[in-house]
Design a protein around this motif. Structure first.
Motif, mmCIF file in Angstrom:
data_model
loop_
_atom_site.group_PDB
_atom_site.id
_atom_site.type_symbol
_atom_site.label_atom_id
_atom_site.label_comp_id
_atom_site.label_asym_id
_atom_site.label_seq_id
_atom_site.Cartn_x
_atom_site.Cartn_y
_atom_site.Cartn_z
ATOM 1 N N ALA A 185 39.476 79.893 50.806
ATOM 2 C CA ALA A 185 40.829 80.459 50.755
ATOM 3 C C ALA A 185 40.895 81.794 50.031
ATOM 4 N N ALA A 186 39.782 82.246 49.476
ATOM 5 C CA ALA A 186 39.798 83.456 48.649
ATOM 6 C C ALA A 186 39.762 84.712 49.510
ATOM 7 N N PRO A 187 40.768 85.584 49.398
ATOM 8 C CA PRO A 187 40.732 86.840 50.153
ATOM 9 C C PRO A 187 39.678 87.803 49.624
ATOM 10 N N ALA A 188 39.407 87.742 48.323
ATOM 11 C CA ALA A 188 38.393 88.595 47.688
ATOM 12 C C ALA A 188 37.531 87.681 46.813
ATOM 13 N N PRO A 189 36.556 86.970 47.402
ATOM 14 C CA PRO A 189 35.872 85.869 46.713
ATOM 15 C C PRO A 189 35.268 86.213 45.357
ATOM 16 N N LEU A 190 34.540 87.315 45.242
ATOM 17 C CA LEU A 190 33.886 87.596 43.970
ATOM 18 C C LEU A 190 34.884 87.993 42.889
ATOM 19 N N VAL A 250 39.912 97.721 47.994
ATOM 20 C CA VAL A 250 40.416 98.916 47.306
ATOM 21 C C VAL A 250 41.936 98.934 47.251
ATOM 22 N N TRP A 251 42.584 98.661 48.371
ATOM 23 C CA TRP A 251 44.045 98.790 48.453
ATOM 24 C C TRP A 251 44.545 97.840 49.533
ATOM 25 N N PRO A 252 44.687 96.557 49.209
ATOM 26 C CA PRO A 252 45.002 95.547 50.235
ATOM 27 C C PRO A 252 46.228 95.867 51.076
ATOM 28 N N GLN A 253 47.243 96.467 50.476
ATOM 29 C CA GLN A 253 48.464 96.766 51.221
ATOM 30 C C GLN A 253 48.252 97.838 52.286
ATOM 31 N N TRP A 254 47.255 98.663 52.116
ATOM 32 C CA TRP A 254 46.969 99.741 53.066
ATOM 33 C C TRP A 254 45.516 99.652 53.539
ATOM 34 N N ALA A 255 45.064 98.436 53.776
ATOM 35 C CA ALA A 255 43.657 98.201 54.100
ATOM 36 C C ALA A 255 43.214 98.969 55.337
ATOM 37 N N HIS A 256 44.041 99.004 56.376
ATOM 38 C CA HIS A 256 43.639 99.663 57.616
ATOM 39 C C HIS A 256 43.531 101.177 57.439
ATOM 40 N N ALA A 257 44.451 101.753 56.685
ATOM 41 C CA ALA A 257 44.404 103.201 56.459
ATOM 42 C C ALA A 257 43.170 103.585 55.648
ATOM 43 N N VAL A 258 42.866 102.808 54.609
ATOM 44 C CA VAL A 258 41.672 103.067 53.809
ATOM 45 C C VAL A 258 40.422 102.922 54.669
ATOM 46 N N ALA A 259 40.414 101.921 55.556
ATOM 47 C CA ALA A 259 39.266 101.695 56.435
ATOM 48 C C ALA A 259 39.004 102.905 57.324
ATOM 49 N N VAL A 260 40.044 103.461 57.907
ATOM 50 C CA VAL A 260 39.895 104.626 58.774
ATOM 51 C C VAL A 260 39.353 105.815 57.973
ATOM 52 N N ALA A 261 39.891 106.015 56.780
ATOM 53 C CA ALA A 261 39.418 107.125 55.943
ATOM 54 C C ALA A 261 37.937 106.967 55.597
ATOM 55 N N ALA A 310 33.438 83.867 52.588
ATOM 56 C CA ALA A 310 34.688 83.106 52.714
ATOM 57 C C ALA A 310 34.832 82.436 54.085
ATOM 58 N N PRO A 311 34.674 83.143 55.219
ATOM 59 C CA PRO A 311 34.774 82.447 56.507
ATOM 60 C C PRO A 311 33.686 81.398 56.691
ATOM 61 N N ALA A 312 32.500 81.619 56.120
ATOM 62 C CA ALA A 312 31.450 80.606 56.212
ATOM 63 C C ALA A 312 31.832 79.356 55.431
ATOM 64 N N ALA A 313 32.442 79.538 54.266
ATOM 65 C CA ALA A 313 32.898 78.390 53.479
ATOM 66 C C ALA A 313 34.025 77.650 54.190
#
Length: 411
Positions: free
Chosen positions: A249-254, A114-125, A34-37
């Motif tokens: 513009a796609a947050p989750a391209p695939l 997995v859980w966009p609203q809590w992306a940072h918490a999931v990342a830490v876990a 996405a950032p490359a596009a």
């Protein structure tokens, strides 16, 4: 076999290839497209080709060096041995800070899918869980990575089949538009290089590979070649259904591509595949950063207590725990696209030093000199084609590392 520092040579060619793929496939497909596009639009595929050429040169240089110096640390060791202590230190510093940012990016990719609203918490876990896996030993990490890679390749194949059979794909969306410029293509290539850099994990595990002089030069090009084919096929499919602007513009391209193809029922599977891919990449990234930390700690460029190897699990356990803590802290606050740009700059600098190191190897002929020369020029061009904020942040962090080195040298 056990190396003098306590690490054990347990990994064969297949294990090394899988660890490299685990780093590359997750990063490239689910985070960097996405950032490359956004940078290159319909010129994305040209950027992918440019990144692949630079990655091939870097991989060839790294493979030759790894066969000569089969130790943990990758270009930190090569730069130190071929160019001098400062250049080795700079390579190691760039790798650690760049790949720490990559770890945070991969952890955030898990959260976003997995859980966009809590992306940072999931990342830490995710970071905490995978640090625990790495702590338990390199064989367990390699086995888990093999499972992850198999799952991810199956999901990617399903995505391509769904798009190809949907009728929503339009080859006209692959045509290069008038708005595509050289600067945008080079910036896209720099961002996509973030995806290709996973083969470095093979070299940084030099002390844990059986018969490294034979295994590493074989594993690196195999992993890179498989990743390139996967990237190209998936990028063409996604571009054909979303177009350059839609992909940017796609947050989750695939997941968005599957929905655009009229198969939204597959979106949960794609999201799960993306999370698994990013986990595989994160697992291998933490391995690489901790091994470079180990090598620098042995030489007292980092606190020497980080060089300890666990007596039972034969892993650099203190380095792995510290890397896990730092990555978890970054994942709690970082921005995904910003982390990709910063990581790309630092890692391109790392490979620039690898190419200069390979230039000094004997025997030399025109072909062997051409590869590191093209790799060096490509690394520098792509690094300074990245977004200005990424370039400035990267230069600032490298400068901090140089100051630390100077202070150590004069105290």
């Amino acid at each position: 076999m056990t190396t003098p520092g306590g690490l054990q040579r347990r990994l064969g060619t297949t294990d090394a290839v899988v660890i490299g793929l685990g780093s590359m496939v997750g990063a490239g497909i689910f985070a960097a497209l996405a950032p490359a596009a956004a940078a290159a639009g319909t010129g994305l595929l040209i950027g992918l080709a440019v990144a692949a050429v630079v990655a091939y040169c870097n991989a060839t240089s790294s493979a030759r060096l790894a066969a000569r110096y089969p130790q943990s640390g990758g270009t930190y060791v090569y730069g130190r041995e071929r160019l001098g202590e400062f250049w080795g230190y700079t390579a190691g510093w760039s790798f650690i800070v760049g790949k720490t940012a990559s770890c945070a990016a991969m952890a955030l990719t898990v959260g976003v899918y997995v859980w966009p609203q809590w992306a940072h918490a999931v990342a830490v876990a995710a970071v905490v869980a995978l640090t625990a896996v790495n702590y338990a030993g390199i064989q367990k990490s390699a086995l888990l990575t093999r499972i992850i890679v198999a799952c991810v390749l199956a999901v990617l194949a399903a995505v391509v089949v769904i798009i190809a059979g949907s009728g929503a794909a339009d080859p006209a969306r692959l045509e290069i538009g008038d708005d595509v410029g050289v600067g945008g293509v080079l910036q896209a290539a720099g961002l996509l290089f973030f995806a290709f850099a996973g083969y470095a994990r093979i070299a940084t595990l030099g002390e844990e590979v059986r018969d490294p002089a034979r295994t590493i030069p074989r594993a690196i090009p195999i992993a890179l070649g498989i990743a390139l084919v996967v990237y190209a096929v998936v990028a063409v499919a996604v571009l054909a259904v979303l177009g350059g602007s839609g992909l940017a513009a796609a947050p989750a391209p695939l997941a968005d591509a599957v929905t655009a193809a009229g198969a939204s029922q597959w979106q949960p599977v794609v999201r799960a595949g993306a999370a698994v891919a990013a986990l595989g990449s994160l697992l291998a990234l933490i391995l690489g950063v901790s091994r470079t930390t180990l090598a620098m700690a042995r030489d007292h460029h980092l606190p020497h207590w980080l060089s300890a190897v666990h007596p039972r699990f034969a892993v650099p356990h203190r380095a792995e725990v510290l890397v896990g803590i730092v990555v978890a802290a970054l994942a709690a606050v970082a921005d995904l696209r910003g982390a990709i740009g910063f990581s790309s700059f630092a890692v391109l600098l790392y490979y620039a030093i690898a190419n200069v190191s390979a230039w000094t190897l004997e025997p030399q002929n025109r072909w062997r000199r051409a590869i590191p020369a093209v790799g060096l020029i490509g690394c520098l061009v792509l690094a300074f084609s990245l977004p200005l904020t990424s370039v400035l942040a990267g230069l600032a962090v490298v400068a901090v590392g140089a100051v630390i080195y100077a202070v150590r040298s004069y105290t």
